[in-house]
Scaffold this motif. Structure first.
Motif, PDB file in Angstrom:
ATOM      1  N   LEU A  42       0.987  -1.129   0.046  1.00 26.74           N
ATOM      2  CA  LEU A  42      -0.056   0.116   0.021  1.00 26.74           C
ATOM      3  C   LEU A  42       0.742   1.231   0.026  1.00 26.74           C
ATOM      4  O   LEU A  42       0.364   2.377   0.095  1.00 26.74           O
ATOM      5  CB  LEU A  42      -0.949  -0.053   1.069  1.00 26.74           C
ATOM      6  CG  LEU A  42      -1.839  -1.127   1.179  1.00 26.74           C
ATOM      7  CD1 LEU A  42      -2.612  -0.931   2.460  1.00 26.74           C
ATOM      8  CD2 LEU A  42      -2.768  -1.270   0.012  1.00 26.74           C
TER       9      LEU A  42
ATOM     10  N   THR B 245      -0.260   4.153  -2.575  1.00 25.94           N
ATOM     11  CA  THR B 245      -1.411   4.590  -2.405  1.00 25.94           C
ATOM     12  C   THR B 245      -1.589   5.715  -1.818  1.00 25.94           C
ATOM     13  O   THR B 245      -0.992   5.946  -0.592  1.00 25.94           O
ATOM     14  CB  THR B 245      -2.293   3.240  -1.592  1.00 25.94           C
ATOM     15  OG1 THR B 245      -2.230   2.302  -2.398  1.00 25.94           O
ATOM     16  CG2 THR B 245      -3.869   3.999  -1.810  1.00 25.94           C
TER      17      THR B 245
ATOM     18  N   LYS C 154      -9.075   3.315  -5.910  1.00 28.70           N
ATOM     19  CA  LYS C 154      -9.115   2.063  -5.138  1.00 28.70           C
ATOM     20  C   LYS C 154     -10.607   1.378  -5.786  1.00 28.70           C
ATOM     21  O   LYS C 154     -11.229   1.864  -6.599  1.00 28.70           O
ATOM     22  CB  LYS C 154      -9.536   2.305  -4.033  1.00 28.70           C
ATOM     23  CG  LYS C 154      -7.956   2.805  -3.143  1.00 28.70           C
ATOM     24  CD  LYS C 154      -8.253   3.272  -1.789  1.00 28.70           C
ATOM     25  CE  LYS C 154      -7.245   4.389  -1.172  1.00 28.70           C
ATOM     26  NZ  LYS C 154      -7.529   4.709   0.093  1.00 28.70           N
ATOM     27  N   SER C 155     -10.945   0.436  -5.222  1.00 31.30           N
ATOM     28  CA  SER C 155     -12.225  -0.220  -5.768  1.00 31.30           C
ATOM     29  C   SER C 155     -13.127  -0.042  -4.608  1.00 31.30           C
ATOM     30  O   SER C 155     -12.798  -0.211  -3.349  1.00 31.30           O
ATOM     31  CB  SER C 155     -11.812  -1.837  -5.955  1.00 31.30           C
ATOM     32  OG  SER C 155     -13.039  -2.505  -6.356  1.00 31.30           O
TER      33      SER C 155
ATOM     34  N   LYS D 211      -8.386  -4.366  -3.848  1.00 34.58           N
ATOM     35  CA  LYS D 211      -9.171  -3.038  -3.708  1.00 34.58           C
ATOM     36  C   LYS D 211      -8.592  -2.147  -2.784  1.00 34.58           C
ATOM     37  O   LYS D 211      -8.989  -0.873  -3.222  1.00 34.58           O
ATOM     38  CB  LYS D 211     -10.675  -3.617  -3.143  1.00 34.58           C
ATOM     39  CG  LYS D 211     -10.567  -3.838  -1.786  1.00 34.58           C
ATOM     40  CD  LYS D 211     -12.057  -4.497  -1.299  1.00 34.58           C
ATOM     41  CE  LYS D 211     -13.084  -3.259  -1.412  1.00 34.58           C
ATOM     42  NZ  LYS D 211     -14.317  -3.477  -1.028  1.00 34.58           N
ATOM     43  N   ALA D 212      -7.738  -2.260  -1.898  1.00 33.68           N
ATOM     44  CA  ALA D 212      -7.041  -1.040  -1.100  1.00 33.68           C
ATOM     45  C   ALA D 212      -5.952  -0.442  -1.686  1.00 33.68           C
ATOM     46  O   ALA D 212      -5.547   0.611  -1.285  1.00 33.68           O
ATOM     47  CB  ALA D 212      -6.804  -1.697   0.216  1.00 33.68           C
ATOM     48  N   ALA D 213      -5.477  -1.174  -2.611  1.00 36.18           N
ATOM     49  CA  ALA D 213      -4.043  -0.584  -3.383  1.00 36.18           C
ATOM     50  C   ALA D 213      -4.617   0.492  -4.441  1.00 36.18           C
ATOM     51  O   ALA D 213      -5.615  -0.082  -5.257  1.00 36.18           O
ATOM     52  CB  ALA D 213      -3.361  -1.688  -4.058  1.00 36.18           C
ATOM     53  N   GLY D 214      -3.713   1.463  -4.387  1.00 35.66           N
ATOM     54  CA  GLY D 214      -4.302   2.379  -5.568  1.00 35.66           C
ATOM     55  C   GLY D 214      -3.798   2.348  -6.753  1.00 35.66           C
ATOM     56  O   GLY D 214      -2.544   1.847  -7.063  1.00 35.66           O
TER      57      GLY D 214
ATOM     58  N   GLN E 271      -5.992   8.325  -9.001  1.00 30.08           N
ATOM     59  CA  GLN E 271      -5.770   6.820  -8.681  1.00 30.08           C
ATOM     60  C   GLN E 271      -6.884   6.330  -7.961  1.00 30.08           C
ATOM     61  O   GLN E 271      -7.759   7.055  -7.041  1.00 30.08           O
ATOM     62  CB  GLN E 271      -4.499   7.240  -7.310  1.00 30.08           C
ATOM     63  CG  GLN E 271      -4.102   5.620  -6.927  1.00 30.08           C
ATOM     64  CD  GLN E 271      -3.150   5.707  -5.836  1.00 30.08           C
ATOM     65  OE1 GLN E 271      -3.488   5.950  -4.704  1.00 30.08           O
ATOM     66  NE2 GLN E 271      -1.823   5.655  -6.289  1.00 30.08           N
TER      67      GLN E 271
END
Length: 194
Positions: A55, A58, A111-112, A94-97, A109
């Motif tokens: 992360l 992100t 995220k999901s 989903k938390a990674a940009g 950027q």
């Protein structure tokens, strides 16, 4: 490398605290835990450092204004321009940009589940998607070409697909219709930086 130092430090602290806490718990219970506290602490420390390093690239994107989002949901391109919508869905990563660029200019950027939209001039364009941080080394970046005409609404959906050696970003062009706009409605729109 310096962006990974906080992840390493936090991972080390987690390892020390968990190992010490478990050793104290077992000794106060009168049990001999052997190497178990150290092994559990080391595992949790390494796991924490790995997640934080993924992360590291992100960043917190600025949410679009309600007016910006409403204009996109009404599918109104600016006069003489096309509207490009890119949205991200799926649980994997989903938390990674994911960094989006159009014609080598950074846009946003994501995220999901989130989306962004920008006006593009008529003609051919390149949409690129890639991850930062350690996640960038584990995922293949992707490049998608498209041609825009004045008044077009062009939409792309991005998801992650797990692979044996590297994950990949799967991009598909989506029909820009009422179903798409309803799908975007509950999502957060990230304001583009261009």
């Amino acid at each position: 490398m310096s962006k990974y130092i906080p992840a390493i430090v936090v991972g080390f602290l987690v390892a020390v605290v968990v190992s010490g806490g478990l050793a104290f718990f077992f000794s106060s219970a009168g049990a001999d835990a052997g190497y178990l506290p150290m092994m559990v602490g080391a595992f949790l420390g390494i796991f924490t450092a790995y997640i934080m390093a993924n992360l590291a690239g992100t960043k917190l994107g600025k949410a679009a204004t309600p007016e910006q989002k409403q204009a996109v949901l009404e599918a109104r391109p600016e006069p003489g321009q096309a509207l490009l919508i890119v949205y991200r869905e799926g649980f994997v990563g989903k938390a990674a940009g994911m960094d989006l660029s159009v014609d080598d200019r950074f846009v946003a950027q994501l995220k999901s589940p989130r989306f962004t939209a920008i006006s593009v001039s008529p003609g051919g364009h390149q949409l690129s998607m890639a991850f930062g941080g350690l996640a960038g080394k584990q995922n293949k970046p992707t490049l998608e070409g498209f041609i825009a005409a004045p008044g077009d609404v062009i939409a792309f959906r991005a998801t992650m697909q797990m692979g044996m050696m590297k994950n990949r970003i799967v991009v598909e062009r989506i029909e820009s219709d009422e179903a798409l706009l309803q799908r975007l409605k509950p999502m957060i729109m990230i304001a583009p930086e261009v």
